[in-house]
Design an enzyme around this catalytic site. Structure first.
Site, PDB file in Angstrom:
ATOM      1  N   ASP A  26       0.746  -1.811  -0.304  1.00 24.25           N
ATOM      2  CA  ASP A  26      -0.087  -0.019  -0.135  1.00 24.25           C
ATOM      3  C   ASP A  26       0.415   1.086  -0.173  1.00 24.25           C
ATOM      4  O   ASP A  26       0.412   2.595  -0.647  1.00 24.25           O
ATOM      5  CB  ASP A  26      -1.046   0.142   1.355  1.00 24.25           C
ATOM      6  CG  ASP A  26      -2.007  -1.069   1.346  1.00 24.25           C
ATOM      7  OD1 ASP A  26      -1.861  -2.181   0.953  1.00 24.25           O
ATOM      8  OD2 ASP A  26      -3.142  -0.199   2.118  1.00 24.25           O
ATOM      9  N   MET A  54      -7.028  -0.405   0.713  1.00 24.96           N
ATOM     10  CA  MET A  54      -6.429   0.415   0.581  1.00 24.96           C
ATOM     11  C   MET A  54      -5.924   1.130   0.891  1.00 24.96           C
ATOM     12  O   MET A  54      -7.138   1.752   1.113  1.00 24.96           O
ATOM     13  CB  MET A  54      -6.158   0.427  -1.276  1.00 24.96           C
ATOM     14  CG  MET A  54      -5.027   1.603  -2.186  1.00 24.96           C
ATOM     15  SD  MET A  54      -4.243   0.577  -1.805  1.00 24.96           S
ATOM     16  CE  MET A  54      -3.927   0.261  -3.643  1.00 24.96           C
ATOM     17  N   HIS A  55      -5.069   1.254   1.924  1.00 24.75           N
ATOM     18  CA  HIS A  55      -4.704   2.464   2.648  1.00 24.75           C
ATOM     19  C   HIS A  55      -4.182   3.734   2.292  1.00 24.75           C
ATOM     20  O   HIS A  55      -5.330   4.834   2.387  1.00 24.75           O
ATOM     21  CB  HIS A  55      -4.270   1.440   4.184  1.00 24.75           C
ATOM     22  CG  HIS A  55      -4.707   0.428   4.719  1.00 24.75           C
ATOM     23  ND1 HIS A  55      -6.126   0.293   5.086  1.00 24.75           N
ATOM     24  CD2 HIS A  55      -4.364  -0.787   4.500  1.00 24.75           C
ATOM     25  CE1 HIS A  55      -6.743  -0.907   5.992  1.00 24.75           C
ATOM     26  NE2 HIS A  55      -5.711  -1.448   5.176  1.00 24.75           N
ATOM     27  N   ASP A  56      -2.898   3.378   2.398  1.00 26.10           N
ATOM     28  CA  ASP A  56      -1.937   4.033   2.767  1.00 26.10           C
ATOM     29  C   ASP A  56      -1.767   5.879   1.485  1.00 26.10           C
ATOM     30  O   ASP A  56      -1.647   6.398   1.136  1.00 26.10           O
ATOM     31  CB  ASP A  56      -0.133   3.888   3.071  1.00 26.10           C
ATOM     32  CG  ASP A  56      -0.310   3.331   3.556  1.00 26.10           C
ATOM     33  OD1 ASP A  56      -0.750   3.437   4.527  1.00 26.10           O
ATOM     34  OD2 ASP A  56       0.736   2.338   3.843  1.00 26.10           O
ATOM     35  N   THR A  92      -4.214   7.200   0.476  1.00 22.68           N
ATOM     36  CA  THR A  92      -5.567   8.205   0.668  1.00 22.68           C
ATOM     37  C   THR A  92      -5.367   9.330   0.491  1.00 22.68           C
ATOM     38  O   THR A  92      -5.531  10.708   0.355  1.00 22.68           O
ATOM     39  CB  THR A  92      -6.220   7.437   1.708  1.00 22.68           C
ATOM     40  OG1 THR A  92      -5.481   6.992   2.655  1.00 22.68           O
ATOM     41  CG2 THR A  92      -7.267   6.486   0.846  1.00 22.68           C
TER      42      THR A  92
END
Ligand code: BDR
Ligand code: CA
Length: 312
Positions: A14, A240-242, A244
């Site tokens: 990510d 989907m984290h990072d 963002t």
């Protein structure tokens, strides 16, 4: 004018997508990339930073190693998700670019202080240890950083590492608390947002068929890591984290949230690392973060793919 950004990270796939989204954007100037211990220990995260920079053919961007452990507790890692190196699923070549000798925290101080006030943003994609150390070493940066966009915490989504806590906050709650108390404008991307931006089989196919070098590499890395998430959250529902944080800088209108108070629990055995978010304003505690809650997932992925397509 391009947005000047320092990326602080613990790659992880990510994180890799986030770094590449920034590098592929004509609107962002990546000033430097700092590694912190998190998903895997520091010797892997710094190597993964260099692997990504070399994959993007951006060895001109300097890489800095920072903290190898949280401020006040032993390091907790997530090899059970990302494999031993953090980048299981695709064998990227061993990097050859140099790692800078300066500690990441000192680099952050120097870079921020050498720019006009409020012109450098930090995208924080892991535990906040490096930034907390920088604040401890030179508190003047609090008035100089434009904003910190941090992937961390959770509002009503529950935790992903304990029932209460999100990973980045759980690993170093003392650092998160220190940063949230610092007065720096913080934009927080909690699990409530990242769990709306699903890594689906179709989106992985779009990475794979991009027609360049980086797209297919990330199709493989994401496929490895997301097997775990698909089992945990359901088929096609991996978060989907990072990225963002990076997409927030490019297209803030894709997100919505609120200015609120956020505190971090660091004592209770059951809820250590939990973010206590006063969403409904039931206390008079000072607002210290803009907490995002919703995202237009299609628009979000369009920004990522647009950036990726500009890369080798
Ligand atoms: C966060 O934890 C890490 O595993 C991811 O890279 C992300 O930063 C999500 O909780
Ligand atoms: Ca991360």
């Amino acid at each position: 004018m391009k947005k000047k950004v320092i990326i602080d990270t613990d790659p992880g796939p990510d994180d890799g997508v986030a770094i590449l989204t920034a590098l592929g954007s004509p609107l962002i100037e990546v000033l430097g990339v700092c590694a912190v211990a998190g998903n895997v220990p520091l010797h892997h995260t710094i190597r993964n930073v260099c692997k990504i920079l070399e994959l993007a053919e951006r060895q001109d961007v300097r890489a800095f190693a920072g903290a190898d452990a949280p401020l006040a507790r032993p390091l907790f890692t997530a090899e059970y998700v990302h494999g031993k190196t953090g980048f299981e699923g695709y064998d990227l070549p061993e990097p050859t670019m140099p790692v800078q000798s300066q500690h990441a925290a000192d680099y952050i101080i120097e870079e921020v202080m050498s720019h006009p006030p409020r012109t450098v943003t930090i995208c924080a994609l892991g535990p906040l240890t490096n930034i907390a150390i920088a604040l401890e070493r030179d508190e003047r940066i609090a008035e100089r950083i434009e904003q910190i966009a941090w992937m961390g915490g959770a509002l009503s989504e529950g935790g992903n590492v304990t029932p209460a806590a999100e990973f980045n906050c759980y690993v170093d709650p003392e650092a998160a608390a220190l940063v949230l108390r610092s007065g720096i404008p913080v934009v927080m991307m909690p699990l409530d947002v990242t769990h709306k931006a699903h890594v689906t089989v179709e989106r992985i196919r779009r990475f794979r068929t991009m027609g360049n070098k980086v797209g297919p590499v990330f199709a493989e890395l994401l496929t490895y890591a997301k097997q775990f998430d698909w089992q945990k959250y359901g088929a096609d529902r991996a978060p989907m984290h990072d990225p963002t944080t990076i997409v927030w800088l490019l297209r803030p209108e894709l997100f919505s949230g609120r200015e609120v108070n956020v505190e971090v629990e660091s004592v209770s055995p059951l809820t250590t690392g939990m973010t206590i978010i006063d969403w409904w304003g039931v206390t008079d505690r000072q607002k210290n973060a803009y907490v995002v809650h919703d995202v237009d997932a299609e628009g979000f992925y369009d920004v990522i793919f647009e950036s990726f397509r500009r890369l080798p």
